[in-house]
Design a protein around this motif. Structure first.
Motif, PDB file in Angstrom:
ATOM      1  N   LEU A   1     -24.710  85.319 -76.469  1.00 34.49           N
ATOM      2  CA  LEU A   1     -24.331  86.737 -76.506  1.00 34.49           C
ATOM      3  C   LEU A   1     -24.614  87.409 -75.165  1.00 34.49           C
ATOM      4  O   LEU A   1     -23.835  88.236 -74.685  1.00 34.49           O
ATOM      5  CB  LEU A   1     -25.101  87.443 -77.631  1.00 34.49           C
ATOM      6  CG  LEU A   1     -24.772  86.967 -79.054  1.00 34.49           C
ATOM      7  CD1 LEU A   1     -25.770  87.542 -80.048  1.00 34.49           C
ATOM      8  CD2 LEU A   1     -23.355  87.346 -79.434  1.00 34.49           C
ATOM      9  N   ILE A   2     -25.732  87.031 -74.551  1.00 36.57           N
ATOM     10  CA  ILE A   2     -26.053  87.568 -73.224  1.00 36.57           C
ATOM     11  C   ILE A   2     -25.013  87.124 -72.199  1.00 36.57           C
ATOM     12  O   ILE A   2     -24.600  87.895 -71.330  1.00 36.57           O
ATOM     13  CB  ILE A   2     -27.466  87.113 -72.794  1.00 36.57           C
ATOM     14  CG1 ILE A   2     -28.529  87.731 -73.705  1.00 36.57           C
ATOM     15  CG2 ILE A   2     -27.744  87.493 -71.341  1.00 36.57           C
ATOM     16  CD1 ILE A   2     -29.938  87.227 -73.445  1.00 36.57           C
ATOM     17  N   LEU A   3     -24.561  85.887 -72.322  1.00 38.35           N
ATOM     18  CA  LEU A   3     -23.603  85.360 -71.349  1.00 38.35           C
ATOM     19  C   LEU A   3     -22.272  86.115 -71.394  1.00 38.35           C
ATOM     20  O   LEU A   3     -21.714  86.458 -70.344  1.00 38.35           O
ATOM     21  CB  LEU A   3     -23.366  83.861 -71.597  1.00 38.35           C
ATOM     22  CG  LEU A   3     -24.569  82.940 -71.368  1.00 38.35           C
ATOM     23  CD1 LEU A   3     -24.181  81.495 -71.630  1.00 38.35           C
ATOM     24  CD2 LEU A   3     -25.130  83.105 -69.969  1.00 38.35           C
ATOM     25  N   VAL A   4     -21.749  86.372 -72.596  1.00 38.70           N
ATOM     26  CA  VAL A   4     -20.467  87.081 -72.651  1.00 38.70           C
ATOM     27  C   VAL A   4     -20.645  88.524 -72.180  1.00 38.70           C
ATOM     28  O   VAL A   4     -19.706  89.128 -71.642  1.00 38.70           O
ATOM     29  CB  VAL A   4     -19.851  87.030 -74.062  1.00 38.70           C
ATOM     30  CG1 VAL A   4     -19.511  85.597 -74.453  1.00 38.70           C
ATOM     31  CG2 VAL A   4     -20.759  87.665 -75.106  1.00 38.70           C
ATOM     32  N   PHE A   5     -21.854  89.071 -72.353  1.00 36.98           N
ATOM     33  CA  PHE A   5     -22.123  90.410 -71.826  1.00 36.98           C
ATOM     34  C   PHE A   5     -22.152  90.374 -70.300  1.00 36.98           C
ATOM     35  O   PHE A   5     -21.623  91.267 -69.634  1.00 36.98           O
ATOM     36  CB  PHE A   5     -23.441  90.937 -72.377  1.00 36.98           C
ATOM     37  CG  PHE A   5     -23.836  92.280 -71.822  1.00 36.98           C
ATOM     38  CD1 PHE A   5     -23.278  93.443 -72.322  1.00 36.98           C
ATOM     39  CD2 PHE A   5     -24.764  92.376 -70.786  1.00 36.98           C
ATOM     40  CE1 PHE A   5     -23.631  94.690 -71.809  1.00 36.98           C
ATOM     41  CE2 PHE A   5     -25.115  93.606 -70.258  1.00 36.98           C
ATOM     42  CZ  PHE A   5     -24.545  94.764 -70.772  1.00 36.98           C
ATOM     43  N   LEU A   6     -22.758  89.341 -69.730  1.00 40.86           N
ATOM     44  CA  LEU A   6     -22.815  89.211 -68.272  1.00 40.86           C
ATOM     45  C   LEU A   6     -21.419  89.040 -67.676  1.00 40.86           C
ATOM     46  O   LEU A   6     -21.132  89.553 -66.592  1.00 40.86           O
ATOM     47  CB  LEU A   6     -23.695  88.019 -67.885  1.00 40.86           C
ATOM     48  CG  LEU A   6     -25.204  88.182 -68.071  1.00 40.86           C
ATOM     49  CD1 LEU A   6     -25.910  86.850 -67.843  1.00 40.86           C
ATOM     50  CD2 LEU A   6     -25.755  89.236 -67.127  1.00 40.86           C
ATOM     51  N   VAL A   7     -20.560  88.335 -68.380  1.00 34.35           N
ATOM     52  CA  VAL A   7     -19.219  88.072 -67.865  1.00 34.35           C
ATOM     53  C   VAL A   7     -18.338  89.311 -67.938  1.00 34.35           C
ATOM     54  O   VAL A   7     -17.618  89.644 -66.990  1.00 34.35           O
ATOM     55  CB  VAL A   7     -18.561  86.910 -68.640  1.00 34.35           C
ATOM     56  CG1 VAL A   7     -17.088  86.755 -68.251  1.00 34.35           C
ATOM     57  CG2 VAL A   7     -19.303  85.601 -68.359  1.00 34.35           C
ATOM     58  N   ASP A   8     -18.400  90.034 -69.070  1.00 32.13           N
ATOM     59  CA  ASP A   8     -17.438  91.124 -69.273  1.00 32.13           C
ATOM     60  C   ASP A   8     -18.050  92.366 -69.912  1.00 32.13           C
ATOM     61  O   ASP A   8     -17.337  93.144 -70.548  1.00 32.13           O
ATOM     62  CB  ASP A   8     -16.274  90.606 -70.137  1.00 32.13           C
ATOM     63  CG  ASP A   8     -15.072  91.538 -70.116  1.00 32.13           C
ATOM     64  OD1 ASP A   8     -14.895  92.264 -69.113  1.00 32.13           O
ATOM     65  OD2 ASP A   8     -14.327  91.550 -71.106  1.00 32.13           O
ATOM     66  N   GLY A   9     -19.342  92.563 -69.762  1.00 37.44           N
ATOM     67  CA  GLY A   9     -19.979  93.781 -70.228  1.00 37.44           C
ATOM     68  C   GLY A   9     -19.842  94.009 -71.725  1.00 37.44           C
ATOM     69  O   GLY A   9     -19.735  93.068 -72.514  1.00 37.44           O
ATOM     70  N   ARG A  10     -19.817  95.279 -72.107  1.00 40.30           N
ATOM     71  CA  ARG A  10     -19.746  95.630 -73.529  1.00 40.30           C
ATOM     72  C   ARG A  10     -18.434  95.177 -74.160  1.00 40.30           C
ATOM     73  O   ARG A  10     -18.397  94.793 -75.337  1.00 40.30           O
ATOM     74  CB  ARG A  10     -19.908  97.138 -73.699  1.00 40.30           C
ATOM     75  CG  ARG A  10     -21.294  97.658 -73.315  1.00 40.30           C
ATOM     76  CD  ARG A  10     -21.389  99.162 -73.519  1.00 40.30           C
ATOM     77  NE  ARG A  10     -22.712  99.650 -73.134  1.00 40.30           N
ATOM     78  CZ  ARG A  10     -23.073 100.929 -73.169  1.00 40.30           C
ATOM     79  NH1 ARG A  10     -22.195 101.859 -73.564  1.00 40.30           N
ATOM     80  NH2 ARG A  10     -24.295 101.297 -72.807  1.00 40.30           N
ATOM     81  N   ARG A  11     -17.367  95.207 -73.370  1.00 42.25           N
ATOM     82  CA  ARG A  11     -16.093  94.734 -73.902  1.00 42.25           C
ATOM     83  C   ARG A  11     -16.184  93.260 -74.277  1.00 42.25           C
ATOM     84  O   ARG A  11     -15.710  92.838 -75.347  1.00 42.25           O
ATOM     85  CB  ARG A  11     -14.988  94.941 -72.882  1.00 42.25           C
ATOM     86  CG  ARG A  11     -13.622  94.429 -73.347  1.00 42.25           C
ATOM     87  CD  ARG A  11     -12.548  94.674 -72.300  1.00 42.25           C
ATOM     88  NE  ARG A  11     -12.855  94.015 -71.038  1.00 42.25           N
ATOM     89  CZ  ARG A  11     -12.105  94.125 -69.949  1.00 42.25           C
ATOM     90  NH1 ARG A  11     -11.014  94.882 -69.974  1.00 42.25           N
ATOM     91  NH2 ARG A  11     -12.439  93.489 -68.842  1.00 42.25           N
TER      92      ARG A  11
END
Length: 538
Positions: free
Chosen positions: A207-217
């Motif tokens: 979950l942290i990784l997808v946040f790092l890649v594309d933020g809240r979206r």
């Protein structure tokens, strides 16, 4: 016989612990403050440990040197024996360009960069950690993400943060094997508890990784694939470490996590163009559109499949017993040590698993790999020699740190520090992961941190009435969160993506995640030491 003393310096526990801590303080200051190369810091720390063990703790010089020699042998075999053979397999795939085929195959799994980050940085990175460790996952995954069009800084940050959950079982279980060896605890007991801590990280890291890649979206649109991947990874890691083998924990977790992610229909859906345009801000590699023959794709995956097959066969009871027959057990020369209670220590007898160890199994898989991907015997031998040369400083670092750990443990220095630290009482459970985190942050290796602090954690646990297995495991589980901020890993990441000299930029981006996850692990271990989560322990 040399009998360990807990208060050899002026009959004072405080003074004795202060003197006993000099080797550790020396290594940590040289690494963290002076910024000395790890292999030099390890050798100087070893020299200090010998000086403390001999005159201050009264261990005869011959026995002190013999203890250090045992640490060196353990560092060479089985520890670096695993790492050398695992990286040798990787080098052969690079030589035959099958690694490039593998990279292109991953790029075709999904064109969504958020899913690509999960497949490459989290799942494939875990597989690389399982096979080699020691910075290889960060370097290789960063390069693969940049080739897909990721910004170099983002690729490095994603790879660093992803390299957490699998670290405790990396390099075919090397950190937990080392932890069991230096603490005297059964490997299965240590691996079982670690396997009930690090899977909790696997639930949140995707979950942290997808946040790092594309933020809240990214979190809003791809939370389901990230959660499915994390849950599958966590369940497989728990099951393998508790019921199968510590050496297979990360391999199983990586494959199951990737399988669950790819099987999810939403993960294969094409990404919206605005997402791709916003995330993929780097230069995309031209060869990604190249079509590879199906036969060559299968050969690219073959090395990893062979390793899984070889290790799985080795776990079959009749085969396991056959391999165990080659294990050599002998009295270690010039070593006769008893603990403070007068009982002989386990290190007086040395066990050398010639065939059943992970390094030999990887070597066997590597020999078959060479035949499958078309590497001639002479070329394979040259690649093996080149791997040893490439790892020469890592070998020196690991052997010197383990020699230091053996000298400290067998002379009684670790027991003295442990008894002193036990004064923290119940607070020791909260601080235990911090010690492992600090050790990895300065050394760059969970294996080294376990060698340095494992015996100390167990000694302190016994003095304070806590579970030795819990605190030993906490040292390794907390340590994995220091990996992303270690100078060694930051340097590797920067070098891999062409950001030399920008280690400070990466540190500022990953430090909050490291500290936040460390706090979570401290709370988990504290709760596991009480009735709140005590039911999680075996």
């Amino acid at each position: 016989m040399f009998v360990q003393q807990l208060e050899p310096v002026a009959d004072s526990l405080a003074l004795s612990a202060l003197v006993a801590s000099l080797p550790l303080v020396t290594v940590l200051v040289l690494l963290g403050v002076v910024r000395m190369k790890a292999h030099r810091a390890g050798l100087i720390g070893l020299a200090v440990a010998v000086l403390v063990a001999w005159p201050a703790f009264g261990m005869p010089l011959g026995q002190t040197l013999s203890a250090g020699a045992q640490g060196v042998l353990f560092g060479l075999f089985p520890i670096m024996w695993i790492v050398v053979n695992a990286l040798w397999v990787y080098r052969m795939t690079v030589r035959t360009q099958h690694f490039d085929i593998l990279r292109r195959s991953f790029g075709r799994v999904s064109d969504d960069p958020r899913i690509q980050a999960l497949v490459i940085a989290f799942c494939f990175g875990a597989l690389l950690e399982a096979l080699a460790g020691f910075g290889a996952p960060v370097a290789i995954c960063s390069v693969m993400l940049v080739a897909l069009g990721f910004d170099p800084v983002k690729a490095a940050v994603v790879s660093l943060v992803a390299n957490t959950a699998p670290v405790a079982f990396g390099a075919m279980g090397t950190p937990v094997v080392t932890l069991a060896q230096v603490t005297g605890l059964p490997l299965d007991d240590v691996a079982t508890v670690v396997g009930r801590q690090t899977p909790l990280l696997a639930l949140v890291v995707p979950l942290i990784l997808v946040f790092l890649v594309d933020g809240r979206r990214g979190l809003r649109e791809t939370w389901m694939p990230a959660l499915v991947c994390g849950v599958a990874f966590a369940v497989a890691q728990f099951a393998a470490s508790n019921f199968v083998s510590a050496q297979l924990a990360d391999i199983a977790a990586a494959l199951v996590g990737a399988g669950a992610l790819i099987a999810l229909p939403g993960a294969r859906r094409p990404a919206d163009e605005p997402v791709r345009a916003a995330v993929l801000t780097g230069v995309r590699s031209d060869d990604l559109d190249q079509e590879d023959p199906r036969r060559e794709v299968l050969r690219a995956y073959a090395p990893y499949a062979l390793i899984v097959v070889v290790f799985s066969i080795a776990q079959i009871p009749p085969v396991k017993r056959l391999l165990a027959e080659a294990t050599q057990v002998f009295d270690w020369p010039f070593l006769d040590v008893a603990g403070p209670d007068g009982e002989p220590v386990g290190a007086n007898v040395f066990t050398l698993p010639l065939l059943g160890t992970g390094g030999t199994l990887v070597l066997l898989a590597g020999l078959v790999t060479a035949a499958v991907i078309g590497v001639r015997a002479g070329a394979a031998a040259r690649e093996w020699a080149a791997t040893v040369h490439e790892l020469r400083y890592a070998i020196l670092t690991v052997t010197s740190v383990l020699a230091l750990a053996y000298v400290m443990n067998l002379s009684g220095q670790a027991a003295t520090i442990g008894q002193s630290v036990a004064a923290a009482g119940a607070g020791l459970a909260f601080l235990s992961p911090v010690l492992g985190w600090f050790g990895v942050a300065v050394s760059g290796s969970d294996t080294s941190a376990n060698a340095l602090f494992g015996a100390l954690q167990v000694s302190a646990a016994r003095e304070s009435g806590l579970s030795p297995e819990l605190l030993a495991a906490a040292n390794s589980s907390g340590g994995v969160l220091g990996k992303m901020i270690s100078p060694q890993n930051l340097t590797i990441a920067c070098a891999a993506v062409g950001l030399a000299g920008r280690e400070g930029d990466l540190l500022r981006k990953v430090l909050p995640w490291s500290l936040g996850l460390l706090l979570v692990m401290c709370l988990v271990v504290t709760a596991q030491s009480t009735a709140v989560l005590g039911w999680m322990l075996p």
